[in-house]
Design a protein around this motif. Structure first.
Motif, short mmCIF file in Angstrom:
data_model
loop_
_atom_site.label_atom_id
_atom_site.label_comp_id
_atom_site.label_asym_id
_atom_site.label_seq_id
_atom_site.Cartn_x
_atom_site.Cartn_y
_atom_site.Cartn_z
N TYR A 1 112.45 54.70 -10.27
CA TYR A 1 111.50 55.19 -9.27
C TYR A 1 111.65 54.30 -8.04
O TYR A 1 111.51 53.08 -8.13
CB TYR A 1 110.10 55.09 -9.84
CG TYR A 1 109.02 55.84 -9.08
CD1 TYR A 1 109.32 56.80 -8.12
CD2 TYR A 1 107.67 55.60 -9.36
CE1 TYR A 1 108.32 57.49 -7.46
CE2 TYR A 1 106.66 56.29 -8.71
CZ TYR A 1 106.99 57.24 -7.75
OH TYR A 1 105.99 57.92 -7.11
N LEU B 1 108.50 54.33 -15.74
CA LEU B 1 108.87 55.02 -16.97
C LEU B 1 110.27 54.61 -17.41
O LEU B 1 111.13 54.37 -16.57
CB LEU B 1 108.88 56.55 -16.76
CG LEU B 1 107.61 57.24 -16.29
CD1 LEU B 1 107.80 58.74 -16.30
CD2 LEU B 1 106.44 56.87 -17.16
N PRO B 2 110.51 54.56 -18.71
CA PRO B 2 111.87 54.32 -19.19
C PRO B 2 112.74 55.53 -18.87
O PRO B 2 112.28 56.67 -18.92
CB PRO B 2 111.69 54.15 -20.69
CG PRO B 2 110.42 54.84 -21.03
CD PRO B 2 109.54 54.74 -19.81
N TYR C 1 113.98 56.36 -16.05
CA TYR C 1 113.91 56.79 -14.66
C TYR C 1 113.83 55.60 -13.72
O TYR C 1 113.15 54.63 -14.00
CB TYR C 1 112.70 57.70 -14.43
CG TYR C 1 112.84 59.01 -15.16
CD1 TYR C 1 113.67 60.01 -14.65
CD2 TYR C 1 112.20 59.22 -16.37
CE1 TYR C 1 113.84 61.20 -15.32
CE2 TYR C 1 112.36 60.42 -17.05
CZ TYR C 1 113.18 61.40 -16.52
OH TYR C 1 113.34 62.58 -17.19
#
Ligand code: HEM
Ligand SMILES: [Cu+2]
Ligand SMILES: [Cu+2]
Lengths: 174, 503
Positions: free
Chosen positions: A140, A135-136, A138
């Motif tokens: 991970y 996700l943009p 974040y």
């Protein structure tokens, strides 16, 4: 009947068959219910949850830093990096590429950081078929230890526009 | 009540008022029409993913896939469910529709919303899939269409409560609702909760697409979206299970063996399913591990328990009823003597079987965090939900249509022979399609993907050659299912227009 109002008193005790079925189903559900947390503790392959907020610029900078430090070659216009085991590995998703190509060593533990520069992408490591969401905004963090050597590809499996089917990256395990 | 226009159905004995009749009719017609459109897109998309056919150009594949999701999952299913709302809360209780104007308002909003979505997607301004994960952006009109449709659906489900509350006054029931109505009640409660999630996420997204707010967090979007997207699947399950019970009652005179058990199971759905939605986010960043585990393990299994209860109670109700009709030889005479050539009956029998074995079991497996790593966003997921919402809900609704056409449209079915084979054809097709998808997904074939040979990619990768066979299997299943779907649409519209009038 299901189409008529039930008799005055319908809160009746269950019959033997019904009690048996519900008991079996309940036990089965309880077993699956505890199985997942137990496996999470004893198993060796679980979805991680380590996450940091990161802006696209910050993450891009981390990727650039890693490429400068560990670049060992080039392939189809992509830098190939070989980070020192234990060093963080950054993998950047954007429309429509996985950047850069990374080389890992078998049996060593790495922290693989995934983030996107624009919209959602899907990290799908083939052919072993391991899938995570990128996700943009974040970062991970997947803690991984490659156990087989060879060539792997990273397919994008979250729809990300017209170039979605061309978004393929590469990973080596040596 | 004398001034309302009631008739008594000569086949079922149902007391039907004119307003409810019209509302059920038009919602059904909208459902048939949207399924026809959704099915056409299904065919085109499936033929594109069949490797040796690869029919559509790039943009049209994604465009039509977006619309297949919208028209089939959103429009067909919810129009049918609103028809069921009117059917259960007015017709089954033998009382009238108390707020027909609200019913028509809901219907109009859904129709306009659905139309707006279809147009804006066809214009190429919203190739975002029905999930529209931010920050992938569509034209604001798209989100507006979704909001209109959702508000219409919300009003539609609210009518359930209004009708049921007022029906008691007019003697529609004395103490407890019939089980079929109770099940739709559970569906309506979940629907209200679910559609509020929808507002919670689509309103900010609309504002964001109009540049009125700077951004919508991609992770929060996914969480709230699936509060809508998954919980609404539980509306479908409740409505489907209600249809199972009602069909068993109408066709073989089946009676729930224990009302307490069946009703408790519906309550379990209401209590536990909203939270189980997190299995969509098992391999997402942000959420903590224990958050995921509590939601998807503890909560989900209590909802599955409910399905296990219905899986027992419904066949049991049929067995008891058929044994009472004298089919008592051996353990299985009642199975052999069941009305297998009645498409309403075979429809729910196939629905129960496939929902459990194809959709249910795979759902429980893929919803486990460790298994989810090896299936997330692969085609196996698409295979799973064609086992639930297509082989389960859609086939149950198709079967129920064969009862509603005589009861509500006062028409006999045309093409009775074709009607008899329709549920089997559709069921076999969807089963093959779904197993093909699941098998290809096991090799890593992604969902929503135009070209798994990756032409034009910087690195070339070839999947295991076995995927070709499984993807073609999907294609064969798709063609069979579409044939079954076309039959359904022709029989439904044909009977409504040309069917012999029931006296
Ligand atoms: C003749 C019957 C049907 C066929 C042949 C069919 C086929 C397909 C195919 C090939 C896909 C594309 C998967 C992909 O490329 O990733 C798909 C996706 C989908 N189908 Fe169907 N389908 C049928 C009926 C239905 C029905 C009745 C529903 C809903 C009740 C439904 C709901 C969906 C949804 C929600 C998706 C996912 C769309 C997305 O990934 O955005 N399908 N279907
Ligand atoms: Cu991508
Ligand atoms: Cu993509």
């Amino acid at each position: 009947m299901a189409i008529h109002e039930p008799e005055r008193i319908w809160w009746n005790p269950l019959s033997k068959d019904e009690r048996l079925w519900v008991a079996v189903a309940l036990i089965w559900m309880l077993v699956s219910f505890i199985f997942m947390p137990i496996y999470h503790i004893v198993g060796s392959q679980n979805p991680p949850s380590e996450t940091y907020a990161v802006s696209a610029e910050q993450f891009d900078k981390l990727v650039k830093g890693m490429v400068e430090k560990y670049k060992v070659g080039e392939e189809n216009g992509f830098p190939v990096v070989h980070p020192k085991p234990g060093e963080p590995v950054y993998l950047k998703a954007s429309m429509w590429q996985w950047y850069p190509v990374v080389e890992l060593e078998k049996g060593k533990e790495y922290k693989l950081h995934l983030s996107s520069m624009d919209i959602n992408h899907g990290f799908s490591l083939q052919p072993i078929n391991l899938n995570f969401q990128a996700l943009p905004g974040y970062d991970y963090v997947l803690t991984i230890t490659p156990t087989t050597s060879g060539v792997f590809h990273i397919v994008c499996n979250e729809y990300c526009g017209v170039g979605h089917h061309m978004m393929v990256g590469k990973m080596y395990v040596k | 009540m004398a001034n309302f226009d009631f008739r008594t159905c000569s086949i079922s004995g149902l007391k039907i008022d004119k307003a409810s009749e019209n509302l059920v009719r038009w919602n059904l017609i909208a459902a048939f029409a949207t399924l026809a459109v959704g099915g056409l897109f299904a065919l085109l998309v499936a033929l594109t993913r069949w490797p040796s056919v690869h029919l559509l150009p790039l943009e049209f594949y994604y465009r039509f896939l977006t619309l297949h999701g919208i028209d089939a999952l959103l429009a067909w299913i919810i129009f049918f469910e609103i028809a069921l709302v009117h059917f259960t809360s007015a017709v089954l209780l033998g009382t009238r529709s108390y707020v027909p104007w609200l019913g028509w308002l809901a219907f109009a909003l859904m129709l306009i919303g659905g139309g707006v979505i279809n147009v804006i997607v066809l214009l190429g301004k919203a190739d975002v899939m029905f999930t529209s994960y931010v920050p992938l952006k569509a034209d604001p009109i798209y989100y507006l269409g979704v909001i209109l449709f959702a508000v219409g659906a919300l009003l539609g489900f609210i009518i359930f409560f209004i009708n049921v509350i007022l029906s008691k006054r007019d003697g529609g029931y004395k103490r407890s609702l019939p089980l079929g109505v109770f099940g739709l009640g559970a569906a309506s409660i979940i629907a209200v909760l679910t559609l509020l999630h929808g507002a919670g996420i689509f309103v900010p997204t609309l504002l964001w697409s109009m540049n009125l707010i700077p951004n919508v967090d991609p992770s929060a979007y996914r969480l709230v979206f699936w509060g809508l997207g998954h919980s609404s699947q539980q509306i479908n399950v409740c409505a489907m299970v209600s249809v199972w019970y009602m069909t068993s009652a109408f066709v073989v005179g089946g009676k729930p063996v224990n009302e307490k058990l069946s009703r408790t199971a519906f309550v379990l759905y209401i209590l536990f399913i909203n939270i189980a939605s997190e299995h969509h986010l098992l391999v997402d960043p942000v959420l903590s591990t224990w958050h995921k585990i509590v939601n998807t393990s503890y909560m989900m299994h209590l909802a599955v328990l409910a399905s296990m209860i219905h899986a027992f109670a419904i066949p049991a109700s049929m067995e008891v009823a058929l044994r009472e009709q004298g089919y008592t030889r051996g353990l299985f005479e009642w199975v052999k003597k069941a009305p297998w050539s009645n498409p309403a009956f075979s429809g729910i029998a196939i629905s129960i079987l496939l929902f459990g074995f194809l959709g249910g079991i795979t759902g429980v497996i893929f919803g486990t965090e460790q298994f989810n790593i090896i299936r997330h966003n692969t085609w196996a997921i698409t295979g799973h939900f064609h086992g639930t919402v297509v082989a389960g809900t859609t086939i149950a609704f198709m079967g129920f249509t064969y009862l509603l056409i005589p009861y509500i449209f006062k028409r006999e079915l045309i093409w009775k022979g074709f009607a008899t084979i329709q549920p089997y054809l559709y069921g076999v097709g969807v089963a093959i399609l779904s197993i093909g998808m699941m098998s290809a997904g096991a090799f890593g074939i992604p969902r929503r993907h135009y070209d798994v040979t990756f032409s034009g990619a910087p690195f070339s990768f070839t999947f295991d050659p076995a995927v070709d066979m499984f993807m073609s299997m999907m294609g064969v299943g798709a063609v069979l299912a579409v044939l079954g779907g076309v039959l359904y649409i022709l029989i439904a519209f044909g009977s409504v227009i040309f069917g012999k009038e029931v006296q």
